[in-house]
Design an enzyme around this catalytic site. Sequence first.
Site, PDB file in Angstrom:
ATOM      1  N   HIS A  90       0.857  -1.195   0.000  1.00  0.00           N
ATOM      2  CA  HIS A  90       0.000   0.000   0.000  1.00  0.00           C
ATOM      3  C   HIS A  90       0.886   1.235   0.000  1.00  0.00           C
ATOM      4  O   HIS A  90       1.985   1.244   0.559  1.00  0.00           O
ATOM      5  CB  HIS A  90      -0.967   0.012   1.189  1.00  0.00           C
ATOM      6  CG  HIS A  90      -0.335   0.099   2.548  1.00  0.00           C
ATOM      7  ND1 HIS A  90       0.040   1.291   3.131  1.00  0.00           N
ATOM      8  CD2 HIS A  90      -0.020  -0.863   3.453  1.00  0.00           C
ATOM      9  CE1 HIS A  90       0.552   1.066   4.327  1.00  0.00           C
ATOM     10  NE2 HIS A  90       0.534  -0.238   4.556  1.00  0.00           N
ATOM     11  N   ASP A  92      -0.464   4.441   0.748  1.00  0.00           N
ATOM     12  CA  ASP A  92      -0.876   5.459   1.716  1.00  0.00           C
ATOM     13  C   ASP A  92      -0.094   5.259   3.007  1.00  0.00           C
ATOM     14  O   ASP A  92       0.374   4.152   3.303  1.00  0.00           O
ATOM     15  CB  ASP A  92      -2.381   5.402   1.967  1.00  0.00           C
ATOM     16  CG  ASP A  92      -2.806   4.161   2.737  1.00  0.00           C
ATOM     17  OD1 ASP A  92      -2.500   3.059   2.262  1.00  0.00           O
ATOM     18  OD2 ASP A  92      -3.446   4.288   3.805  1.00  0.00           O
ATOM     19  N   ASP A 123       6.612   1.076   5.878  1.00  0.00           N
ATOM     20  CA  ASP A 123       5.178   0.784   5.918  1.00  0.00           C
ATOM     21  C   ASP A 123       4.413   1.742   5.013  1.00  0.00           C
ATOM     22  O   ASP A 123       3.969   2.786   5.456  1.00  0.00           O
ATOM     23  CB  ASP A 123       4.691   0.916   7.372  1.00  0.00           C
ATOM     24  CG  ASP A 123       3.244   0.562   7.544  1.00  0.00           C
ATOM     25  OD1 ASP A 123       2.714  -0.184   6.721  1.00  0.00           O
ATOM     26  OD2 ASP A 123       2.634   1.055   8.520  1.00  0.00           O
ATOM     27  N   GLU A 156      -5.095   1.726   3.104  1.00  0.00           N
ATOM     28  CA  GLU A 156      -4.948   0.682   4.120  1.00  0.00           C
ATOM     29  C   GLU A 156      -4.868   1.269   5.520  1.00  0.00           C
ATOM     30  O   GLU A 156      -5.458   0.737   6.472  1.00  0.00           O
ATOM     31  CB  GLU A 156      -3.703  -0.165   3.825  1.00  0.00           C
ATOM     32  CG  GLU A 156      -3.591  -1.434   4.644  1.00  0.00           C
ATOM     33  CD  GLU A 156      -2.932  -1.244   6.010  1.00  0.00           C
ATOM     34  OE1 GLU A 156      -3.119  -2.109   6.889  1.00  0.00           O
ATOM     35  OE2 GLU A 156      -2.241  -0.205   6.194  1.00  0.00           O
ATOM     36  N   HIS A 423       4.518   3.934  12.123  1.00  0.00           N
ATOM     37  CA  HIS A 423       3.451   4.739  12.727  1.00  0.00           C
ATOM     38  C   HIS A 423       3.981   5.751  13.734  1.00  0.00           C
ATOM     39  O   HIS A 423       3.203   6.578  14.232  1.00  0.00           O
ATOM     40  CB  HIS A 423       2.373   3.877  13.402  1.00  0.00           C
ATOM     41  CG  HIS A 423       1.566   3.042  12.450  1.00  0.00           C
ATOM     42  ND1 HIS A 423       0.297   2.590  12.760  1.00  0.00           N
ATOM     43  CD2 HIS A 423       1.838   2.580  11.210  1.00  0.00           C
ATOM     44  CE1 HIS A 423      -0.169   1.882  11.747  1.00  0.00           C
ATOM     45  NE2 HIS A 423       0.755   1.856  10.791  1.00  0.00           N
TER      46      HIS A 423
END
Length: 450
Positions: A90, A92, A123, A156, A423
């Site tokens: 992904h 995004d 990620d 996602e 994150h």
Amino acid sequence: MPQSPLARTVAALQPRARTELAELVAFKSVADPAQFPKSECEAAANWITDTLRADGFQDVALLDTPDGTQSVYGFLPGPAGAPTVLLYAHYDVQPPLDETAWVSPPFELTERDGRWYGRGAADCKGGLIMHLTALRALKEHGGVPVNVKVIVEGSEEQGTGGLERYAEAHPDLLTADAIVIGDTGNFRVGLPTVTATLRGMTLVRVQVDTLEGNLHSGQFGGAAPDALAALIRILDSLRAEDGSTTVTGLAADATWDGLQYAEEDFRKDAKVLDGVGLLGDGTIADRIWARPAVTVLGIDCPPVVGATPSVQAGAQALISLRVPPGTDAAEATKLLAAHLETAAPWGARVAVEQVGQGQAFRADTTSPAYTSMAEALQEAYDGAEMQTSGMGGSIPLCNTLAALYPAAEILLIGLSEPEAQIHAVNESVSPQELERLSLAEALFLRRFAG
């Protein structure tokens, strides 16, 4: 151990991988127009589209998914009669949070201490680069031996289910014999790992209201019901004294029988401050892979700067609940909403809105594809045996694919090992992991072709 010709080619492709990852990281592709312009996601999707076409993919398309975002699809034909492998990533990303806390700009890939830093580096923009590198290396050594489909999701991180709904409406698009989800990671750097389970997720917004408007705390405080205080009590009810998640009716006592996570390693990976205890009971693996976990992601209330002496009329929070395999996410959502409503003190009005949801996932690690992956990882990691772990995060698409294509074998690998700090601020990727996993994927495709 001398490098094989394929390994040498993968190594030679690393400068290109870094350049392209830097280009991708530069897009501020947070799939939330309230935070970043939608044009940033569209630009990233167009970059992927152009790259796939340049690499010889056919039927390349931007897919407009029901949640208003775009996913990118491409097909690379292999030899006649060859199996088909779907490669997922992904583009995004999570928002950068406090940009001032980043050592280097979050959307500028920066090399430091042997790692590449930038939002999405691990990620999961790095996951796409891993796929491309593996395929490019194979092209230089006899060609790609399987049919390849690539799907790169655009939402996602938001959990809004756009690609899931699109796949359900177009079930023939992503059919494959094996699916490689490039969005997890090794248990730690240098230890080849496949992920056997993923926790599901539900995301809800809770609004608490008690008054028609804010009141002067001196004139009314002490009797007027404070919505912020009510919200705090509601949120506190979601945890036991030891920090365990306590949603009424939701089981929270499962155990994990596989690879274990030493507490001292977890404290180091999570950067827990000295003297601060961990939450819950049982082993670390029990807590992060086998049991539910609630997290308050944000609260809307007056900031400290500029606050007035007022009793608050309303307050709001965004709550994430991770649910383990064996627990239905829809049922968990109902239990969470009921808990929040029941826990409200003083008759405060509570409204719960579901924002996102995804089911947990459990892979069949006894399948032939896992044997091929184990052999590929062992070769790429100089003889280290493949490990199997759980993952506390969620990839809702996995269950959709498993339901649509029950005969397909689903494998989860990727670049999000603990040092990547996905994150969080200062997310990074290990270039050594990118090289080894690109090689492992290329070797897997060879083995899976038979």
